[in-house]
Each structure stands twice: as C-alpha cells, then as structure tokens.
Scaffold this motif. Structure first.
Motif, mmCIF file in Angstrom:
data_model
loop_
_atom_site.group_PDB
_atom_site.id
_atom_site.type_symbol
_atom_site.label_atom_id
_atom_site.label_comp_id
_atom_site.label_asym_id
_atom_site.label_seq_id
_atom_site.Cartn_x
_atom_site.Cartn_y
_atom_site.Cartn_z
ATOM 1 N N HIS A 139 29.237 50.528 46.274
ATOM 2 C CA HIS A 139 28.177 50.325 45.274
ATOM 3 C C HIS A 139 28.529 49.337 44.161
ATOM 4 O O HIS A 139 27.659 48.996 43.357
ATOM 5 N N HIS A 140 29.772 48.887 44.098
ATOM 6 C CA HIS A 140 30.186 48.041 42.979
ATOM 7 C C HIS A 140 31.026 46.858 43.473
ATOM 8 O O HIS A 140 31.582 46.897 44.568
ATOM 9 N N HIS A 141 31.081 45.823 42.643
ATOM 10 C CA HIS A 141 31.840 44.616 42.969
ATOM 11 C C HIS A 141 33.269 44.745 42.432
ATOM 12 O O HIS A 141 33.496 45.295 41.350
ATOM 13 N N ILE A 142 34.219 44.180 43.177
ATOM 14 C CA ILE A 142 35.627 44.211 42.787
ATOM 15 C C ILE A 142 36.204 42.802 42.895
ATOM 16 O O ILE A 142 36.012 42.116 43.906
ATOM 17 N N LEU A 143 36.906 42.382 41.851
ATOM 18 C CA LEU A 143 37.652 41.119 41.866
ATOM 19 C C LEU A 143 39.143 41.463 41.864
ATOM 20 O O LEU A 143 39.617 42.184 40.988
ATOM 21 N N VAL A 144 39.863 40.930 42.833
ATOM 22 C CA VAL A 144 41.298 41.196 42.951
ATOM 23 C C VAL A 144 42.059 39.914 42.639
ATOM 24 O O VAL A 144 41.786 38.859 43.225
ATOM 25 N N TYR A 145 43.015 40.002 41.709
ATOM 26 C CA TYR A 145 43.838 38.840 41.374
ATOM 27 C C TYR A 145 45.263 39.079 41.875
ATOM 28 O O TYR A 145 45.722 40.219 41.984
ATOM 29 N N PRO A 146 46.005 38.022 42.225
ATOM 30 C CA PRO A 146 47.334 38.178 42.828
ATOM 31 C C PRO A 146 48.372 38.694 41.835
ATOM 32 O O PRO A 146 48.287 38.437 40.636
ATOM 33 N N ARG A 147 49.326 39.436 42.362
ATOM 34 C CA ARG A 147 50.488 39.907 41.604
ATOM 35 C C ARG A 147 51.738 39.631 42.427
ATOM 36 O O ARG A 147 51.731 39.774 43.655
ATOM 37 N N GLN A 148 52.802 39.263 41.724
ATOM 38 C CA GLN A 148 54.061 38.974 42.389
ATOM 39 C C GLN A 148 54.565 40.214 43.140
ATOM 40 O O GLN A 148 54.640 41.306 42.574
ATOM 41 N N GLY A 149 54.879 40.026 44.435
ATOM 42 C CA GLY A 149 55.410 41.118 45.235
ATOM 43 C C GLY A 149 54.358 41.967 45.914
ATOM 44 O O GLY A 149 54.699 42.958 46.580
ATOM 45 N N TYR A 150 53.086 41.609 45.758
ATOM 46 C CA TYR A 150 51.998 42.364 46.392
ATOM 47 C C TYR A 150 51.106 41.385 47.155
ATOM 48 O O TYR A 150 50.040 40.994 46.679
ATOM 49 N N PRO A 151 51.541 40.973 48.343
ATOM 50 C CA PRO A 151 50.773 39.959 49.096
ATOM 51 C C PRO A 151 49.413 40.493 49.525
ATOM 52 O O PRO A 151 49.260 41.661 49.883
ATOM 53 N N LEU A 152 48.439 39.613 49.453
ATOM 54 C CA LEU A 152 47.080 39.946 49.900
ATOM 55 C C LEU A 152 46.871 39.324 51.265
ATOM 56 O O LEU A 152 46.612 38.119 51.383
ATOM 57 N N GLU A 153 47.006 40.120 52.301
ATOM 58 C CA GLU A 153 46.912 39.630 53.665
ATOM 59 C C GLU A 153 45.537 39.931 54.259
ATOM 60 O O GLU A 153 44.881 40.902 53.891
ATOM 61 N N ASP A 154 45.126 39.091 55.165
ATOM 62 C CA ASP A 154 43.873 39.269 55.900
ATOM 63 C C ASP A 154 42.686 39.456 54.952
ATOM 64 O O ASP A 154 41.930 40.410 55.041
ATOM 65 N N THR A 155 42.552 38.530 54.002
ATOM 66 C CA THR A 155 41.462 38.633 53.025
ATOM 67 C C THR A 155 40.095 38.445 53.667
ATOM 68 O O THR A 155 39.084 38.843 53.091
ATOM 69 N N ALA A 156 40.051 37.856 54.875
ATOM 70 C CA ALA A 156 38.758 37.630 55.545
ATOM 71 C C ALA A 156 38.102 38.944 55.947
ATOM 72 O O ALA A 156 36.885 38.992 56.139
ATOM 73 N N SER A 157 38.900 40.000 56.113
ATOM 74 C CA SER A 157 38.352 41.286 56.551
ATOM 75 C C SER A 157 38.037 42.231 55.393
ATOM 76 O O SER A 157 37.754 43.408 55.615
#
Length: 276
Positions: free
Chosen positions: A192-210
């Motif tokens: 029901h809500h929008h989320i914006l995720v920003y990068p942090r060192q040591g926390y890789p964001l993998e497979d963002t397309a899914s």
C-alpha cells in the motif's frame, strides 16, 4: 392627424362603459405582456449564470481531480543527533531522486534499538534547526501524536489519511531493507505504500529488477556518518562541528547549571534528569 373632440364621444352611457372596459382590458394585457417579458429575461439570465457557475465548478473539480499528488519523502529516525549525512541524503533525493519534499519524522522510540530514545525537547529542536533554511525540508513530530507503540505501518496509514494530497515515500537504507521482514506488517507496507531504498556500505542490493512495484532503489552517494559516531566523539571531547549543521552544533554545545551537556544527558542512562 386628427383630434378627438369631446363632442365626438358617444353620448350613450352603455357605449361609454363598453369602451372603458375594452380600454382597461387592453391596458391589462399590455401590463401582463411586459411582466412576462421581464420574467423571461430574468430566467434566461439565471440559467446562463447557473450554467456558467456549473461549468466553473466542474472545471475546478476536474482540476482538483487531475492535480497530481505531491511526492513526499518520509525520513524517520531518532536523529540523535541529526547530522550532515542525513541532510545531504535528503537533499539529493529532493534534487535528483524525484521527491518534492522530505519530512524528517522524529520517532519517540526505535523498536529495533530499545535503548535508543529521541527526547522531544532535544532531538526535535535539533531537526527543526537543521532544516529551517531549505524550503523542501520539514521537521515533524507526527509520531508523537500516535498511540504507543507506534509502528511504521500505523504512521504511514495515518499520514495517508490525513494528507490525501500527498504520495508518501518511506526512505530507508539498504541495511533496513535487508531486515525489512522483521518490521511490523512488511507485506502491508509494500502493498500500500512507496519505499525508497538508498545504498549502505556492506549491504549490497542485488537483483533490483525483481523488487516489488512500489519499491525503488536510488543510487545516492555513500555518506557513512552515524549518530553513534557523533555521540561517541562528543563524549570524548572531539570537535565535530563540520559533521553537523552549525545550529545543531550550537545546541549540542549548550550546558546545564552543572556544566554537563544537555545533549549528552539525553543520550546516556543516568539516575537523574538534566531536563528537570
């Protein structure tokens, strides 16, 4: 042209009465005709005015319906203290991340950090001072008005109810996204809500397309400054003025009658209150 002389008038009273009756009827019909024309003109004017008003109202309603919602970022935290990392990130999201405004929601308690409390007189005061010079920032104590404990899902639902003209986007770091399943009702938030995720060192964001449709990754600059680092440095007597907004640094430097920093009193466990 001829002049009607009194001598030409009929002498018979019955004829005179008949002519007077005819004259009165003619005058009455003329008056009725004048009245009908006036009423018709008034009704035409009223209809035209009503039609114009209806068109104006319809246009205004259509404009309201078509007006897009304000894209409003929500940056929640204890902000104890707020530092240049917070401000630079929010500034980037406004100027490059598609947000029109960012609200800094000072939270009364972070449920994942049970000992981390934001004292309203200090944390909110520092946030207000830090955001005062940028018109797209706003300090908010909205969560202080909600029943305790206040979870993010409750805050988002209540904000959407109170501000239907805004489209809220929850701003979280990649570290929080990886622990998102520990939050209260994570599926409801994502649905029901929008989320914006920003990068942090040591926390890789993998497979963002899914990622779910309402979740978006914004590649902001990596700014690794933490409030914990700031508090530790201040306790050690370090001068960290360039990690803080000048007004925030000034507030942190304030001391009570015993010479202790108000800020340090609000961020350590003591048996007395420096705000009493």
């Amino acid at each position: 042209y001829s002049t009607i002389k009194f001598a030409d008038m009929p002498k018979d009273p019955k004829k005179i009465m008949f002519m007077m009756t005819i004259l009165c009827i003619i005058i009455g019909l003329a008056a009725i005709a004048v009245g009908v024309v006036a009423v018709a003109k008034e009704r035409i004017h009223h209809c035209r005015s009503h039609a114009a008003g209806s068109c104006l109202a319809d246009n205004q309603l259509q404009t309201m319906e078509e007006k897009p919602q304000i894209k409003n970022g929500l940056f929640g935290g204890s902000f104890n203290p707020i530092h240049t990392g917070h401000l630079a990130l929010a500034n980037y999201l406004c100027e490059y991340g598609g947000l029109e405004e960012v609200w800094f929601l000072v939270t009364p308690q972070n449920r994942l950090k049970e000992r981390d409390f934001a004292r309203r007189p200090s944390a909110l005061k520092m946030v207000e001072a830090a955001v005062a010079g940028y018109p797209r920032f706003r300090a908010s104590d909205f969560e202080f008005q909600l029943p305790r404990p206040s979870y993010t899902i409750h805050t988002l639902d209540k904000l959407a109810e109170c501000y239907p003209d805004r489209e809220f986007h929850l701003i979280i770091g990649a570290d929080n996204w990886q622990a998102f399943d520990r939050w209260r009702s994570p599926e409801e938030i994502i649905r029901h809500h929008h989320i914006l995720v920003y990068p942090r060192q040591g926390y890789p964001l993998e497979d963002t397309a899914s990622l779910p449709p309402h979740v978006r990754v914004v590649q902001t600059p990596l700014i690794e400054i933490s409030s914990t680092f700031i508090r530790k440095g201040i306790r050690e007597g370090k001068d960290l003025r360039y990690f803080l907004h000048p007004e925030v640094f000034r507030i942190i430097q304030e001391k009570d009658c015993t010479g202790n920093h108000f800020f340090l009193c609000n961020t350590t466990s003591t048996t007395h209150s420096c705000n009493s």
